[in-house]
Design a protein around this motif. Structure first.
Motif, PDB file in Angstrom:
ATOM      1  N   ASP A 139      56.862  18.580   7.482  1.00  0.00           N
ATOM      2  CA  ASP A 139      58.074  19.118   6.867  1.00  0.00           C
ATOM      3  C   ASP A 139      59.317  18.278   7.178  1.00  0.00           C
ATOM      4  N   ALA A 140      59.109  17.078   7.739  1.00  0.00           N
ATOM      5  CA  ALA A 140      60.216  16.148   7.967  1.00  0.00           C
ATOM      6  C   ALA A 140      59.922  14.802   7.315  1.00  0.00           C
ATOM      7  N   THR A 141      59.040  14.846   6.314  1.00  0.00           N
ATOM      8  CA  THR A 141      58.756  13.688   5.470  1.00  0.00           C
ATOM      9  C   THR A 141      58.865  14.144   4.023  1.00  0.00           C
ATOM     10  N   GLY A 142      59.043  13.200   3.126  1.00  0.00           N
ATOM     11  CA  GLY A 142      59.157  13.577   1.718  1.00  0.00           C
ATOM     12  C   GLY A 142      58.970  12.373   0.821  1.00  0.00           C
ATOM     13  N   THR A 143      58.744  12.658  -0.456  1.00  0.00           N
ATOM     14  CA  THR A 143      58.654  11.594  -1.451  1.00  0.00           C
ATOM     15  C   THR A 143      59.146  12.138  -2.788  1.00  0.00           C
ATOM     16  N   CYS A 144      58.846  11.438  -3.861  1.00  0.00           N
ATOM     17  CA  CYS A 144      59.465  11.762  -5.148  1.00  0.00           C
ATOM     18  C   CYS A 144      58.978  13.070  -5.754  1.00  0.00           C
ATOM     19  N   ASN A 145      57.763  13.496  -5.417  1.00  0.00           N
ATOM     20  CA  ASN A 145      57.282  14.791  -5.921  1.00  0.00           C
ATOM     21  C   ASN A 145      56.329  15.419  -4.913  1.00  0.00           C
ATOM     22  N   GLU A 146      56.187  16.712  -5.015  1.00  0.00           N
ATOM     23  CA  GLU A 146      55.421  17.482  -4.029  1.00  0.00           C
ATOM     24  C   GLU A 146      53.946  17.129  -4.030  1.00  0.00           C
ATOM     25  N   SER A 147      53.381  16.862  -5.201  1.00  0.00           N
ATOM     26  CA  SER A 147      51.947  16.571  -5.262  1.00  0.00           C
ATOM     27  C   SER A 147      51.613  15.280  -4.516  1.00  0.00           C
ATOM     28  N   ASP A 148      52.448  14.245  -4.672  1.00  0.00           N
ATOM     29  CA  ASP A 148      52.217  12.994  -3.947  1.00  0.00           C
ATOM     30  C   ASP A 148      52.421  13.182  -2.447  1.00  0.00           C
ATOM     31  N   HIS A 149      53.398  13.990  -2.085  1.00  0.00           N
ATOM     32  CA  HIS A 149      53.647  14.295  -0.671  1.00  0.00           C
ATOM     33  C   HIS A 149      52.425  14.963  -0.044  1.00  0.00           C
ATOM     34  N   LEU A 150      51.907  15.978  -0.708  1.00  0.00           N
ATOM     35  CA  LEU A 150      50.760  16.712  -0.175  1.00  0.00           C
ATOM     36  C   LEU A 150      49.503  15.855  -0.135  1.00  0.00           C
TER      37      LEU A 150
ATOM     38  N   GLN B 153      64.031   8.945  -6.988  1.00  0.00           N
ATOM     39  CA  GLN B 153      64.786   9.390  -5.816  1.00  0.00           C
ATOM     40  C   GLN B 153      63.998  10.416  -5.026  1.00  0.00           C
ATOM     41  N   SER B 154      64.056  10.284  -3.692  1.00  0.00           N
ATOM     42  CA  SER B 154      63.521  11.303  -2.801  1.00  0.00           C
ATOM     43  C   SER B 154      64.684  12.199  -2.399  1.00  0.00           C
ATOM     44  N   ASP B 155      64.549  13.493  -2.607  1.00  0.00           N
ATOM     45  CA  ASP B 155      65.612  14.433  -2.261  1.00  0.00           C
ATOM     46  C   ASP B 155      65.529  14.753  -0.771  1.00  0.00           C
ATOM     47  N   PRO B 156      66.522  14.319   0.016  1.00  0.00           N
ATOM     48  CA  PRO B 156      66.455  14.514   1.464  1.00  0.00           C
ATOM     49  C   PRO B 156      67.002  15.848   1.951  1.00  0.00           C
ATOM     50  N   THR B 157      67.382  16.724   1.022  1.00  0.00           N
ATOM     51  CA  THR B 157      68.095  17.948   1.374  1.00  0.00           C
ATOM     52  C   THR B 157      67.380  18.760   2.446  1.00  0.00           C
ATOM     53  N   THR B 158      66.074  18.919   2.293  1.00  0.00           N
ATOM     54  CA  THR B 158      65.338  19.771   3.234  1.00  0.00           C
ATOM     55  C   THR B 158      64.928  19.041   4.502  1.00  0.00           C
ATOM     56  N   ILE B 159      64.694  17.726   4.424  1.00  0.00           N
ATOM     57  CA  ILE B 159      64.163  17.062   5.612  1.00  0.00           C
ATOM     58  C   ILE B 159      65.241  16.520   6.547  1.00  0.00           C
ATOM     59  N   VAL B 160      66.448  16.257   6.064  1.00  0.00           N
ATOM     60  CA  VAL B 160      67.499  15.732   6.937  1.00  0.00           C
ATOM     61  C   VAL B 160      67.792  16.666   8.111  1.00  0.00           C
ATOM     62  N   PRO B 161      67.961  17.978   7.897  1.00  0.00           N
ATOM     63  CA  PRO B 161      68.209  18.859   9.049  1.00  0.00           C
ATOM     64  C   PRO B 161      67.070  18.850  10.059  1.00  0.00           C
ATOM     65  N   ARG B 162      65.834  18.742   9.577  1.00  0.00           N
ATOM     66  CA  ARG B 162      64.694  18.733  10.497  1.00  0.00           C
ATOM     67  C   ARG B 162      64.625  17.440  11.284  1.00  0.00           C
ATOM     68  N   ILE B 163      64.918  16.325  10.609  1.00  0.00           N
ATOM     69  CA  ILE B 163      64.951  15.047  11.324  1.00  0.00           C
ATOM     70  C   ILE B 163      66.062  15.064  12.366  1.00  0.00           C
ATOM     71  N   ASN B 164      67.210  15.615  12.011  1.00  0.00           N
ATOM     72  CA  ASN B 164      68.310  15.699  12.967  1.00  0.00           C
ATOM     73  C   ASN B 164      67.945  16.560  14.168  1.00  0.00           C
TER      74      ASN B 164
END
Length: 204
Positions: free
Chosen positions: A162-173, A32-43
């Motif tokens: 900061d409006a994208t995300g994936t399953c873990n921070e290392s893969d995101h970065l 699961q990708s946690d959308p908590t932080t990116i949903v407000p930014r996308i909005n």
């Protein structure tokens, strides 16, 4: 300082119940990708792009009932056993928090790239879009694949860090690091600042 190379459009990738909701098929698979932080930014970006009269494109993954359009099918595949991401189901729907507006464009896809067997490229060309601003999930899968393909098709490309995300921070970065060679990245605030300058220059 970030600025648009040409007429921009916002692209929201796979922000669907199946990928992002706690009751979605990927969460039931233990992914699961946690959308908590990116949903407000996308909005926030959605609001700014819509207010400026700029196009918005929602991409979503959705398969036929028999999954005949899915790559690498396997009868033992757990996603299929869960009936995940089927077109027309709740699992394939965009998150309620990001419901597309009537003027937004929704494009269904069956691969990581938003350009594979879709009408998106033609639609963008007809609209005169030259710069794609990517948000959504997963940074290292559908976002990165779509951004790379857009770059190869000669669009200007920016992935929002900061409006994208994936399953873990290392893969995101790692994905953001790779995308420096495919148009680069910017923050939500940088894009909003560029939008305000564009609006002022065009007297929107």
């Amino acid at each position: 300082m970030f600025q648009f190379d040409s007429s921009p459009a916002l692209v929201v990738v796979d922000m669907q119940n199946g990928f992002c909701h706690k009751d979605g098929s990927f969460a039931r698979l233990g992914i699961q990708s946690d959308p908590t932080t990116i949903v407000p930014r996308i909005n926030e970006l959605l609001s700014k792009f819509r207010a400026a009269g700029l196009p918005v494109y929602f991409l979503k993954t959705g398969y036929k009932e028999d999954y005949s359009d899915r790559r690498g099918r396997d009868r033992q595949d757990r996603l299929e056993q869960l009936q995940g991401l089927l077109q027309g189901t709740w699992d394939a729907d965009i998150l309620d928090e990001l419901t597309p507006s009537p003027g937004d464009n929704v494009v269904n896809k069956t691969r990581n790239s938003c350009f594979y067997q879709t009408s998106l490229e033609n639609t963008l060309r007809e609209r005169g879009v030259g710069h794609l601003i990517f948000t959504g999930v997963g940074t290292d899968v559908c976002v990165e694949t779509s951004a790379r393909d857009a770059y190869q098709l000669n669009f200007a490309v920016t992935t929002i860090s900061d409006a994208t995300g994936t399953c873990n921070e290392s893969d995101h970065l790692a994905a953001l690091h790779a995308l420096r060679n495919f148009g680069g990245t910017a923050s939500t605030s940088e894009v909003i600042e560029a939008l305000e300058k564009l609006r002022d220059s065009n007297h929107v």
